[in-house]
Structures are given as structure tokens and as C-alpha cells.
Design a protein around this motif. Structure first.
Motif, PDB file in Angstrom:
ATOM      1  N   ILE A 271      38.211  35.533  44.117  1.00 23.05           N
ATOM      2  CA  ILE A 271      37.156  36.532  43.461  1.00 23.05           C
ATOM      3  C   ILE A 271      37.344  37.833  44.661  1.00 23.05           C
ATOM      4  CG2 ILE A 271      34.758  36.859  43.708  1.00 23.05           C
ATOM      5  CD1 ILE A 271      34.478  34.150  42.171  1.00 23.05           C
ATOM      6  N   MET A 272      37.345  37.547  45.770  1.00 20.38           N
ATOM      7  CA  MET A 272      37.171  38.788  46.779  1.00 20.38           C
ATOM      8  C   MET A 272      38.391  39.813  46.542  1.00 20.38           C
ATOM      9  SD  MET A 272      35.090  37.384  50.021  1.00 20.38           S
ATOM     10  CE  MET A 272      34.758  39.361  50.502  1.00 20.38           C
ATOM     11  N   LEU A 273      39.817  39.199  46.313  1.00 21.74           N
ATOM     12  CA  LEU A 273      41.101  39.830  46.040  1.00 21.74           C
ATOM     13  C   LEU A 273      40.723  40.662  44.752  1.00 21.74           C
ATOM     14  CD1 LEU A 273      43.829  37.848  47.679  1.00 21.74           C
ATOM     15  CD2 LEU A 273      42.847  39.825  48.378  1.00 21.74           C
ATOM     16  N   LEU A 274      40.167  39.942  43.656  1.00 24.87           N
ATOM     17  CA  LEU A 274      40.234  40.411  42.147  1.00 24.87           C
ATOM     18  C   LEU A 274      39.088  41.765  42.294  1.00 24.87           C
ATOM     19  CD1 LEU A 274      40.077  37.155  39.794  1.00 24.87           C
ATOM     20  CD2 LEU A 274      41.852  38.914  40.241  1.00 24.87           C
ATOM     21  N   GLU A 275      38.006  41.416  43.086  1.00 29.87           N
ATOM     22  CA  GLU A 275      36.953  42.270  43.339  1.00 29.87           C
ATOM     23  C   GLU A 275      37.630  43.624  43.855  1.00 29.87           C
ATOM     24  OE1 GLU A 275      33.381  40.921  44.934  1.00 29.87           O
ATOM     25  OE2 GLU A 275      33.059  43.137  45.885  1.00 29.87           O
ATOM     26  N   LEU A 276      38.256  43.752  44.892  1.00 29.54           N
ATOM     27  CA  LEU A 276      38.992  44.643  45.432  1.00 29.54           C
ATOM     28  C   LEU A 276      40.094  45.409  44.803  1.00 29.54           C
ATOM     29  CD1 LEU A 276      39.222  46.074  48.291  1.00 29.54           C
ATOM     30  CD2 LEU A 276      41.276  44.589  48.791  1.00 29.54           C
TER      31      LEU A 276
END
Length: 320
Positions: A271-276
């Protein structure tokens, strides 16, 4: 995947995490630190959702209260003591979890969800609408805590590499603790409660006490994550207590795989990589994020952890 293959993968991942600060730029090390903090937070929620069957939308209350406690005990332009402030913050989160849990774990299903949400929102508005701790602006922490042991300081949290290794150590300890907990007789009981609480109660287990202990442990670990987040970013605000953060952690657990140890970690990383990545494409990145989560939920009922059979990915229901 064989046990040997899974163990090799875990050792490789840990070696990569240990080498990261020596080969990556500061931005990526700080981003990895943030991911590890959120992975601890998601893992603490997974203990409730995945292993005990308690779906909480108020878990951020324990995350935020620990961060606020660090801000409140830190002098404005001086450093707090790491050890005492950490103990106080985690202890406050555990105490709050004990009080809230004693009231809400008597409920179940949608009533439990609404009760946890209500308590968290009460705390959110307490900090947001009063001058108790900076109101809606929150509080800045100008100096990070110092880890003094006598006259010796083993590491300096102002150094981003030192902070990364401290958070990584906490992350490994938390996962090791959870592994031991779910493999213990206690873990077998809570897995049984998740599958059929009435049956466990009929067998003579005090299910309320088991659920309350899980709720307190989950709250304390969430408090640890909140403390580390406050140390990293140097600021606390009411958003740390809001239901949006609880919802994000719940998405990490669902996306990664409920009832598995690697699941929340995979969910947090994804999720945090996708968000970035999505934030660099469009300001409406939440639409893309939502579409990905829906697709994964439809295609992978067991989450990303279901793609690989790592050690510890056996779902909690199998233990029941």
C-alpha cells in the motif's frame, strides 16, 4: 514452497533490510523506516482481526495516544529520555486498551466495530477541539529522545540510519513475539475463539479474558508504533487518532492476508509503495488505490500472503 525455501527467503529479506542504509539514499531509508512503523501497526491490528476475530475501527486511538504522550513529556527544546518515555507511552496505550477493551469486548460483530469507532472518535475530538495538546495543529517534538545508559549513548536517534536500525530491531522483536504468541497454547485458544466462541466457552475457557488480553497486547503494540512514528516525524496531531488511520491499517491487513504473520507486512509495503507511485501520477491517486485493493480482494481471498506459502502463513482458522 518448502520450509527451507521460505526460511532462505526470510533470511534474504532480513539481510537486504540490514544492508539498505549503506546502499540507499536518505529518502529511501526514511521511507523504509515509515513502512516498518506501519507494518508494526498493521501487525498489532492483525492480532485482533486475523487471529481473534475482533474487527476494530478504533485501533488508531492507541497509536495516537502513545505519540501524544511522548510529545507531552518532552521538554520544548530538550530531549526526553528514550527508555522512560517509551515505557510511559506503551504503558499508556496498554492502559487505555484495558479500559476500552473491558467495555467493548463484551460486544461482537457490528456492535464491536461501532463501539471501537466511537471510543476512538471521542478521543479524536477531545484532542482536536480542545487546547489540551495543541488542538487541531498538534504538537511539534523539536528534539528526539536520547538513549542514555549511564553516561553512554549507544545510538543517536537524530541520525536517520540509527533511527532506521532501532525501528528495524523493534519490528523484528514484535514479529518474533507475535510468532511465539500465536504458536503458544494461548494462541490456540484465541484461534478457537475466532472460529467458534460459543464452543470454546462451553469447553470452559474464559473467552472474555482471552479477548481482553489480546486487545491489550494489540493496543500496546499499536502504541509502540505510534511512539516510533512520533519520533520519526517530530510531530503529533489528531489525525493519528482518527478512523482513517485505523481504516488504512485494516486495508493493509486485508490486502496482505488476515491471520498470517507476513500478511500485514506485505500489505503495508504494497500500500505504501502504491501510494508513493500513484501520488506521482495524479492527485486523484485514491481512485487508483481503491481499484487495486478491490481487484486484489476479488482475485486473492487470502491476500498477497496466499501467493506464497512462507513459514507462518498458515491462516488462523486452520489452527482452530
Amino acid at each position: 514452497m518448502s520450509v527451507r525455501g521460505g526460511a532462505l527467503m526470510l533470511v534474504t529479506a532480513l539481510a537486504a533490510l540490514l544492508l539498505l542504509p549503506f546502499v540507499a539514499e536518505k529518502f529511501y531509508v526514511q521511507f523504509a523506516t515509515k513502512v516498518l512503523v506501519m507494518a508494526i501497526f498493521a501487525a498489532s491490528l492483525n492480532l485482533l482481526v486475523g487471529y481473534t476475530g475482533l474487527v476494530s475501527l478504533g485501533h488508531a486511538a492507541f497509536f495516537g495516544i502513545a505519540g501524544y504522550l511522548l510529545a507531552l513529556v518532552t521538554p520544548q527544546y530538550e530531549a526526553a529520555d528514550l527508555w522512560s518515555s517509551l515505557l510511559l507511552a506503551v504503558g499508556a496505550a496498554a492502559l487505555l486498551a484495558l479500559v476500552v477493551g473491558a467495555l467493548v469486548v463484551r460486544t461482537s460483530g457490528i456492535y464491536f466495530i461501532m463501539a471501537t469507532l466511537a471510543f476512538a472518535q471521542m478521543l479524536y475530538f477531545l484532542f482536536h477541539d480542545t487546547s489540551l495538546a495543541g488542538g487541531s495543529d498538534g504538537i511539534y517534538i523539536y528534539v528526539r529522545p536520547q538513549a542514555n545508559i549511564g553516561g553512554w549513548r549507544p545510538f543517536d536517534l537524530e541520525n536517520f540510519r540509527h533511527l532506521y536500525f532501532v525501528v528495524l530491531a523493534m519490528f523484528v522483536l514484535v514479529l518474533g513475539f507475535l510468532r511465539a504468541l500465536v504458536d503458544s497454547p494461548f494462541g490456540r485458544v484465541i484461534a478457537g475463539i475466532r472460529v467458534n466462541e460459543q464452543r470454546m466457552r462451553a469447553l470452559g475457557f474464559a473467552t472474555f479474558r482471552y479477548k481482553l488480553v489480546c486487545f491489550v497486547i494489540g493496543g500496546a503494540l499499536a502504541g509502540l508504533a505510534g511512539y516510533l512514528s512520533a519520533v520519526q516525524f517530530g510531530v503529533v496531531n489528531p489525525d493519528m487518532l482518527g478512523w482513517h488511520l485505523s481504516g488504512s491499517a485494516l486495508m493493509m491487513v486485508i490486502l496482505g492476508g488476515m491471520g498470517t504473520l507476513p500478511g500485514p507486512v506485505l500489505g503495508a509495503v504494497t500500500i505504501m509503495l502504491l501510494e508513493l507511485g500513484f501520488q506521482s501520477l495524479t492527485k486523484h491517486w485514491q481512485l487508483l488505490m481503491g481499484a487495486v485493493i478491490v481487484l486484489v480482494a476479488l482475485a486473492l481471498p487470502q491476500g498477497l500472503a496466499g501467493l506464497v506459502a512462507l513459514p507462518g502463513t498458515a491462516r488462523a482458522r486452520d489452527d482452530g
